[in-house]
Structure formats: C-alpha cells, structure tokens
Design an enzyme around this catalytic site. Structure first.
Site, PDB file in Angstrom:
ATOM      1  N   VAL A  14      74.361  53.918  99.364  1.00  0.00           N
ATOM      2  CA  VAL A  14      73.057  53.606  98.761  1.00  0.00           C
ATOM      3  C   VAL A  14      73.208  52.668  97.555  1.00  0.00           C
ATOM      4  CG1 VAL A  14      70.945  54.591  97.789  1.00  0.00           C
ATOM      5  CG2 VAL A  14      72.203  55.860  99.537  1.00  0.00           C
ATOM      6  N   VAL A 132      63.515  61.488  99.421  1.00  0.00           N
ATOM      7  CA  VAL A 132      62.892  62.124 100.595  1.00  0.00           C
ATOM      8  C   VAL A 132      62.609  61.087 101.675  1.00  0.00           C
ATOM      9  CG1 VAL A 132      60.978  63.538 101.426  1.00  0.00           C
ATOM     10  CG2 VAL A 132      61.789  63.822  99.077  1.00  0.00           C
ATOM     11  N   GLY A 187      77.261  56.230 107.574  1.00  0.00           N
ATOM     12  CA  GLY A 187      76.810  56.436 106.186  1.00  0.00           C
ATOM     13  C   GLY A 187      75.552  57.274 106.082  1.00  0.00           C
ATOM     14  N   GLU A 190      75.570  63.481 104.434  1.00  0.00           N
ATOM     15  CA  GLU A 190      75.881  63.824 103.042  1.00  0.00           C
ATOM     16  C   GLU A 190      77.396  63.951 102.875  1.00  0.00           C
ATOM     17  OE1 GLU A 190      73.466  64.099 100.534  1.00  0.00           O
ATOM     18  OE2 GLU A 190      72.472  63.142 102.186  1.00  0.00           O
ATOM     19  N   LYS A 205      64.584  68.338 100.444  1.00  0.00           N
ATOM     20  CA  LYS A 205      63.475  67.372 100.558  1.00  0.00           C
ATOM     21  C   LYS A 205      62.131  68.087 100.706  1.00  0.00           C
ATOM     22  CE  LYS A 205      66.552  64.003 102.720  1.00  0.00           C
ATOM     23  NZ  LYS A 205      67.180  63.636 103.996  1.00  0.00           N
TER      24      LYS A 205
HETATM   25  P1  NAP Z   1      78.510  57.675  98.886  1.00  0.00           P
HETATM   26  O1  NAP Z   1      78.538  56.595  99.892  1.00  0.00           O
HETATM   27  O2  NAP Z   1      79.522  58.761  98.972  1.00  0.00           O
HETATM   28  O3  NAP Z   1      78.594  56.996  97.444  1.00  0.00           O
HETATM   29  C1  NAP Z   1      78.753  57.723  96.258  1.00  0.00           C
HETATM   30  C2  NAP Z   1      79.189  56.763  95.182  1.00  0.00           C
HETATM   31  O4  NAP Z   1      79.206  57.442  93.937  1.00  0.00           O
HETATM   32  C3  NAP Z   1      80.600  56.179  95.398  1.00  0.00           C
HETATM   33  O5  NAP Z   1      80.610  54.827  95.091  1.00  0.00           O
HETATM   34  C4  NAP Z   1      81.470  56.962  94.402  1.00  0.00           C
HETATM   35  O6  NAP Z   1      82.525  56.201  93.910  1.00  0.00           O
HETATM   36  C5  NAP Z   1      80.464  57.228  93.294  1.00  0.00           C
HETATM   37  N1  NAP Z   1      80.781  58.447  92.550  1.00  0.00           N
HETATM   38  C6  NAP Z   1      80.728  59.726  92.989  1.00  0.00           C
HETATM   39  N2  NAP Z   1      81.099  60.569  92.000  1.00  0.00           N
HETATM   40  C7  NAP Z   1      81.387  59.802  90.938  1.00  0.00           C
HETATM   41  C8  NAP Z   1      81.853  60.079  89.620  1.00  0.00           C
HETATM   42  N3  NAP Z   1      82.081  61.330  89.227  1.00  0.00           N
HETATM   43  N4  NAP Z   1      82.052  59.057  88.778  1.00  0.00           N
HETATM   44  C9  NAP Z   1      81.836  57.768  89.174  1.00  0.00           C
HETATM   45  N5  NAP Z   1      81.384  57.446  90.405  1.00  0.00           N
HETATM   46  C10 NAP Z   1      81.172  58.447  91.274  1.00  0.00           C
HETATM   47  O7  NAP Z   1      77.083  58.407  98.864  1.00  0.00           O
HETATM   48  P2  NAP Z   1      75.692  57.818  99.363  1.00  0.00           P
HETATM   49  O8  NAP Z   1      75.553  58.075 100.808  1.00  0.00           O
HETATM   50  O9  NAP Z   1      75.504  56.445  98.859  1.00  0.00           O
HETATM   51  O10 NAP Z   1      74.678  58.832  98.641  1.00  0.00           O
HETATM   52  C11 NAP Z   1      74.380  58.694  97.275  1.00  0.00           C
HETATM   53  C12 NAP Z   1      73.151  59.537  96.967  1.00  0.00           C
HETATM   54  O11 NAP Z   1      72.039  59.071  97.744  1.00  0.00           O
HETATM   55  C13 NAP Z   1      73.283  61.015  97.306  1.00  0.00           C
HETATM   56  O12 NAP Z   1      72.544  61.771  96.386  1.00  0.00           O
HETATM   57  C14 NAP Z   1      72.619  61.110  98.678  1.00  0.00           C
HETATM   58  O13 NAP Z   1      72.108  62.394  98.948  1.00  0.00           O
HETATM   59  C15 NAP Z   1      71.506  60.131  98.516  1.00  0.00           C
HETATM   60  N6  NAP Z   1      70.972  59.549  99.745  1.00  0.00           N
HETATM   61  C16 NAP Z   1      71.816  59.031 100.669  1.00  0.00           C
HETATM   62  C17 NAP Z   1      71.294  58.410 101.791  1.00  0.00           C
HETATM   63  C18 NAP Z   1      72.182  57.798 102.849  1.00  0.00           C
HETATM   64  O14 NAP Z   1      71.666  57.369 103.877  1.00  0.00           O
HETATM   65  N7  NAP Z   1      73.484  57.748 102.649  1.00  0.00           N
HETATM   66  C19 NAP Z   1      69.901  58.343 101.963  1.00  0.00           C
HETATM   67  C20 NAP Z   1      69.057  58.891 100.984  1.00  0.00           C
HETATM   68  C21 NAP Z   1      69.610  59.481  99.879  1.00  0.00           C
HETATM   69  P3  NAP Z   1      83.760  55.734  94.848  1.00  0.00           P
HETATM   70  O15 NAP Z   1      83.156  54.822  95.857  1.00  0.00           O
HETATM   71  O16 NAP Z   1      84.700  55.041  93.953  1.00  0.00           O
HETATM   72  O17 NAP Z   1      84.293  56.997  95.461  1.00  0.00           O
HETATM   73  N1  HSE Z   2      72.021  62.795 104.828  1.00  0.00           N
HETATM   74  C1  HSE Z   2      70.655  62.431 104.735  1.00  0.00           C
HETATM   75  C2  HSE Z   2      70.064  62.351 106.119  1.00  0.00           C
HETATM   76  C3  HSE Z   2      70.534  61.101 104.039  1.00  0.00           C
HETATM   77  O1  HSE Z   2      70.815  62.294 107.094  1.00  0.00           O
HETATM   78  O2  HSE Z   2      68.837  62.379 106.242  1.00  0.00           O
HETATM   79  C4  HSE Z   2      69.109  60.726 103.747  1.00  0.00           C
HETATM   80  O3  HSE Z   2      68.548  61.541 102.779  1.00  0.00           O
END
Ligand code: NAP
Ligand code: HSE
Length: 436
Positions: A14, A132, A187, A190, A205
């Site tokens: 994200v 959400v 991606g 979670e 959500k």
């Molecule tokens: P992700 O790909 O795992 O990315 C997390 C990022 O945060 C990484 O760049 C990581 O760094 C960094 N990070 C984690 N802990 C850290 C710390 N203690 N200090 C510094 N950097 C830190 O996760 P994501 O899928 O983007 O999700 C991020 C958020 O968006 C979550 O709350 C998730 O629930 C929400 N979300 C995700 C989606 C989706 O489709 N993925 C959709 C809606 C909402 P490194 O890269 O160096 O490890």
């Molecule tokens: N892991 C979540 C999903 C990301 O699959 O819906 C979006 O919030």
C-alpha cells in the site's frame, strides 16, 4: 503556495502503491487539492529491500518516530500495519499536531476511539477510507452521502483474500492453501493471513462500518467472527444446486434489542447482485430508510486500489488544512457527544435461517429422528436434499435448509442431533441471509 509535506510509514504494497499514484497523478491531484503534495520522508524496516516504487528524493529512515516528529511534515500516512506499535507512532504524530491517514483497520477497530479523541483534542484528522473495502469509497458514502438516513442494516463482502479463495475454489476447484498462497503473492493478504481466513480482518472492517452507520463507539471485541476454513467443495456445490452462493459476509443490523455484529460464511440467493461479486472484489449493501438499498462495488485489496483511497483521504486532509476543526466531518459520522451506547447482541439471540449438512446412516427412520429434534426447538424445514454417494455403503450426506430461528435454539438442536447414533461426526452449519 508551499507544497504540503507528507511522511509515509511503510513502503510495502500500500505504501508503494500510494507513492506511485501520488507521483504519477501529481498534477491532477494538485488541481483537486489546491496544493502540491510532496513525499518528503518514509520509514521502512529494511533499507536494502527492493521497492516497487521510486524512492529517489524521499529521505528513508528505519525509525517511524523520526517521521512522526519531523516538524516539516504536515500529514503522516500510516501504512505499516499492526496494532500496538502503529498506535504508539500514530499517537506521537497526532500529539505533534500532524494529520494521519491510515489503511490500518486493525488499528482503527481496536484503538480508534482513543485516537479520535486525541485527534479531536489536537484539532487534527485521522482519515481511514482505505481501512474498509480497499478502493471503494464506502466510508465517505455512509458518513456523508447517506447522512439523511437511518441506516437499518448493512452487509458486505469485505475481505478480498477470502472472496478470492472462495471464488477460485468454486470456479476452478482449486485447493484452499494454493489460492491463499497466490493471494499472498499478489499482496492481498494480511501479514498474518489467518486474519483473512478466520474473519478477523472482516470483523475489524465491520466494526468500523457499524460505528459510522449507527453512531456507536468502536467495539471490535464484541463482534462475532467465524472464518471460511471449514467450507468444503461439497458445501459450495450443494449450495449452488439449491440456488445459493456461499460468501464470507459481514452483517451489521440495528434491531429494537441492540446491534448485530457478525462475520461468517453465508448462503446468499444467487439472484442477489452481491452473490455474484467474485475474486478480490468487495461489495457492501447498505439499507437506509429513505434511500432503500444501495450497493457499492470495487477492488477490495491490492496496491493501487488501496492507494486510491489513501490518496483521496490525503486530498481531503489537504483541503481541510485551513478549515475550522469544529466544522469537519466527524470521524464516526455522528458528533462525538452524540454517539449512543447501544448494546451489541450475543450471537445466541440472533435469528437467521440455516444450511445444515450432515452424514447419516442411510436407513428408514433417520430423518424422522432429526426432524423430531428440530421440531422440539420449533425449527421449521424449508428444503431437504439427500445425496447418493457411490461406494459409501450405508452412509449418505443430507442437506437441510431451515426457516429463521434463534441461534441458541439451533445450537441446542445441533448438540442433540450430533449425539444421535445415526449421525456421523459434526454437522456443518452455515447461516443464510436473503438480504431482501
Ligand atoms: P506490507 O506490504 O507488509 O508493507 C508494510 C510496510 O511497513 C513495509 O514496507 C515494512 O517495511 C514497513 N514496516 C512494518 N513495520 C515497520 C516498522 N516497525 N518500522 C518501519 N517500517 C515498518 O503491508 P501492506 O499490505 O502494504 O499493508 C499495510 C497496511 O495496509 C496494513 O494495515 C493493511 O491491513 C492495510 N491494507 C492493506 C491492503 C492490501 O491490499 N495489501 C488493503 C487495504 C489495507 P519493510 O518493507 O522494510 O519490511
Ligand atoms: N487483507 C485484506 C483483504 C486487505 O484481503 O481484504 C484489504 O483490506
């Protein structure tokens, strides 16, 4: 006017999606926001990890507090995930008078009440559209577009990973674990994918949606959650034969007695539009007393769909930077002193119809024993189906659909049915909703 400076916590799916969209559409976004938006700093865990976005010109750090404390930064995008550490950093950013945009539903569902209070005190905003249903602007729709209505209920497919798994299992007969692995690679999932498949992510959500729909404080700990791991290919196929689809649904309903807040696999009639929402797509059906049913559909996960919501929130914050804090849209749609402490109902008190599948001894009298038990709990049967399975000898699977009954009654009936000698193993129970 000077550009607004943004600090990003996390450059994963994200975070990088948001950097890419903010960079690619910078000119269009500035025309909307009225100011240029500049990403000045970002925090990550591993400085060496390759990124799917350009980081040149962005100061990188491994300390998220450096971003939260930087006096030049106006808005912090929290895109790391997790609850406790994310809470600490967000509290620090708000305390420093910075606005926060987050995609973190776990954070908002568990600590939102406290964060909104702090933001209110500091005169800043916490924006959480991306938390959400990914790219669907459902928070804005309920909080602003439906502000005239008494929301009666809402039901949504609000986990993309779970919907992707159920769709691939149904359409291609793929194995659960194999599809989950692909969702992780894409991606969608979670950091801990049990949040997706056990319904925790959907419950986060749903908690948020229920609060903005009914004007109640966030109460994630009272949400009832059941995952999709026990759904079998047979259930998917029997449901189809009976004219239904199985979807992992979040349901929030306001009743005289209180609020239903539940996430579970659900049989939905296939004629309903929401039953045909497949893959990573999400949809939320909202029933308002004035408008009637409205349906919101779009990608529920993924880098750019989620970035779409993160960036829209950022634009909203930029537009509101000079507005009087008292005149902003309240975090939970209702004024903070007008939130109501409506009780969240126990699942035992909730009424739904049920799909029941069980394996029984294939002899006369078995059905009579089962229907007697259901009758004793005043549970009425709507449909019945028996399958002949080759080489199963004297065993046969049967499927029953019931009319609506209280969950407590159904639990008692199922205990008695499972204790019968002619019933093998446990009964598979899936709740049903007509969503009319
Ligand atoms: P992700 O790909 O795992 O990315 C997390 C990022 O945060 C990484 O760049 C990581 O760094 C960094 N990070 C984690 N802990 C850290 C710390 N203690 N200090 C510094 N950097 C830190 O996760 P994501 O899928 O983007 O999700 C991020 C958020 O968006 C979550 O709350 C998730 O629930 C929400 N979300 C995700 C989606 C989706 O489709 N993925 C959709 C809606 C909402 P490194 O890269 O160096 O490890
Ligand atoms: N892991 C979540 C999903 C990301 O699959 O819906 C979006 O919030």
């Amino acid at each position: 006017m000077k550009p607004v400076k943004v600090g990003v916590l996390g450059l994963g799916t994200v975070g990088c999606g948001s950097v890419n969209v903010l960079t690619r559409n910078a000119a269009e976004i500035a025309r909307r926001a009225g100011r240029q938006i500049e990403i000045s700093m970002a925090a990550v865990r591993d400085l060496e990890r390759p990124r799917i976005c350009e980081t040149e010109g962005i100061r990188l750090t491994t300390d998220p507090f450096e971003v939260a404390n930087d006096p030049d930064i106006d808005i912090v995008l929290e895109l790391m995930g997790g609850t406790e550490f994310a809470r600490e950093v967000v509290v620090q950013a708000l305390s420093q008078g910075k606005h926060v945009v987050t995609a973190n539903k776990a954070l908002i569902a568990t600590h939102g009440n406290e964060l909104f209070e702090l933001a209110q005190e500091k005169g800043v905003m916490v924006a959480f559209e991306a938390a959400v249903a990914g790219g669907i602007p459902i928070i804005k729709a309920i909080r602003e577009g439906l502000a005239a209505n008494q929301i009666q209920w809402l039901a949504g497919i609000i986990n993309g990973t779970g919907n992707f798994i159920l769709t691939e299992m149904r359409d291609k007969g793929r194995a659960f674990d194999d599809v989950l692995k692909e969702a992780q690679e894409l991606g969608y999932a979670e950091a801990d994918p049990t949040f997706d498949v056990e319904g925790i992510d959907a419950a986060h959500k749903l908690t948020i949606l229920a609060s903005i729909a009914f004007g109640i404080p966030l109460q994630f700990d009272k949400a009832m959650t059941e995952g999709i791991t026990k759904i079998t290919a047979e259930d998917v196929s029997y449901a189809e034969e009976l004219g239904y689809r199985i979807k992992h649904l979040g349901v929030a309903r306001k009743t005289e007695a209180g609020v239903e807040l539940r996430v579970h696999p659900t049989l939905i009639p296939e004629r309903q539009l929401i039953a045909n929402v497949d893959g990573v797509m999400n949809a939320v059906l909202v029933m308002g007393d004035a408008v009637g049913p409205t349906l919101y559909y779009g990608a529920g996960a993924g880098d750019e769909p989620t970035a779409s919501a993160v960036v829209a929130d950022t634009v909203d914050v930029v537009r509101a930077l000079t507005a009087d804090p008292e005149n902003r849209v309240p975090h939970l749609a209702f004024q903070p002193d007008a939130l109501k402490d409506l009780p969240i109902l126990s699942i035992d008190d909730i009424e739904t119809a049920y799909y029941l599948r069980m394996e029984v001894e294939d002899r006369s009298g078995v059905l009579a024993e089962i229907t007697r038990i259901l009758g004793e709990e005043e549970i009425s049967i709507e449909a019945f189906m028996q399958k002949d399975i080759e080489n199963e000898g004297s065993r046969a699977p049967i499927v029953l659909l019931t009319h609506k009954t209280e969950e407590g009654r159904m639990n008692r009936a199922l205990s008695a049915i499972e204790a019968l000698d002619c019933v093998y193993g446990s009964v598979m129970r899936i709740r049903m909703e007509t969503l009319d």
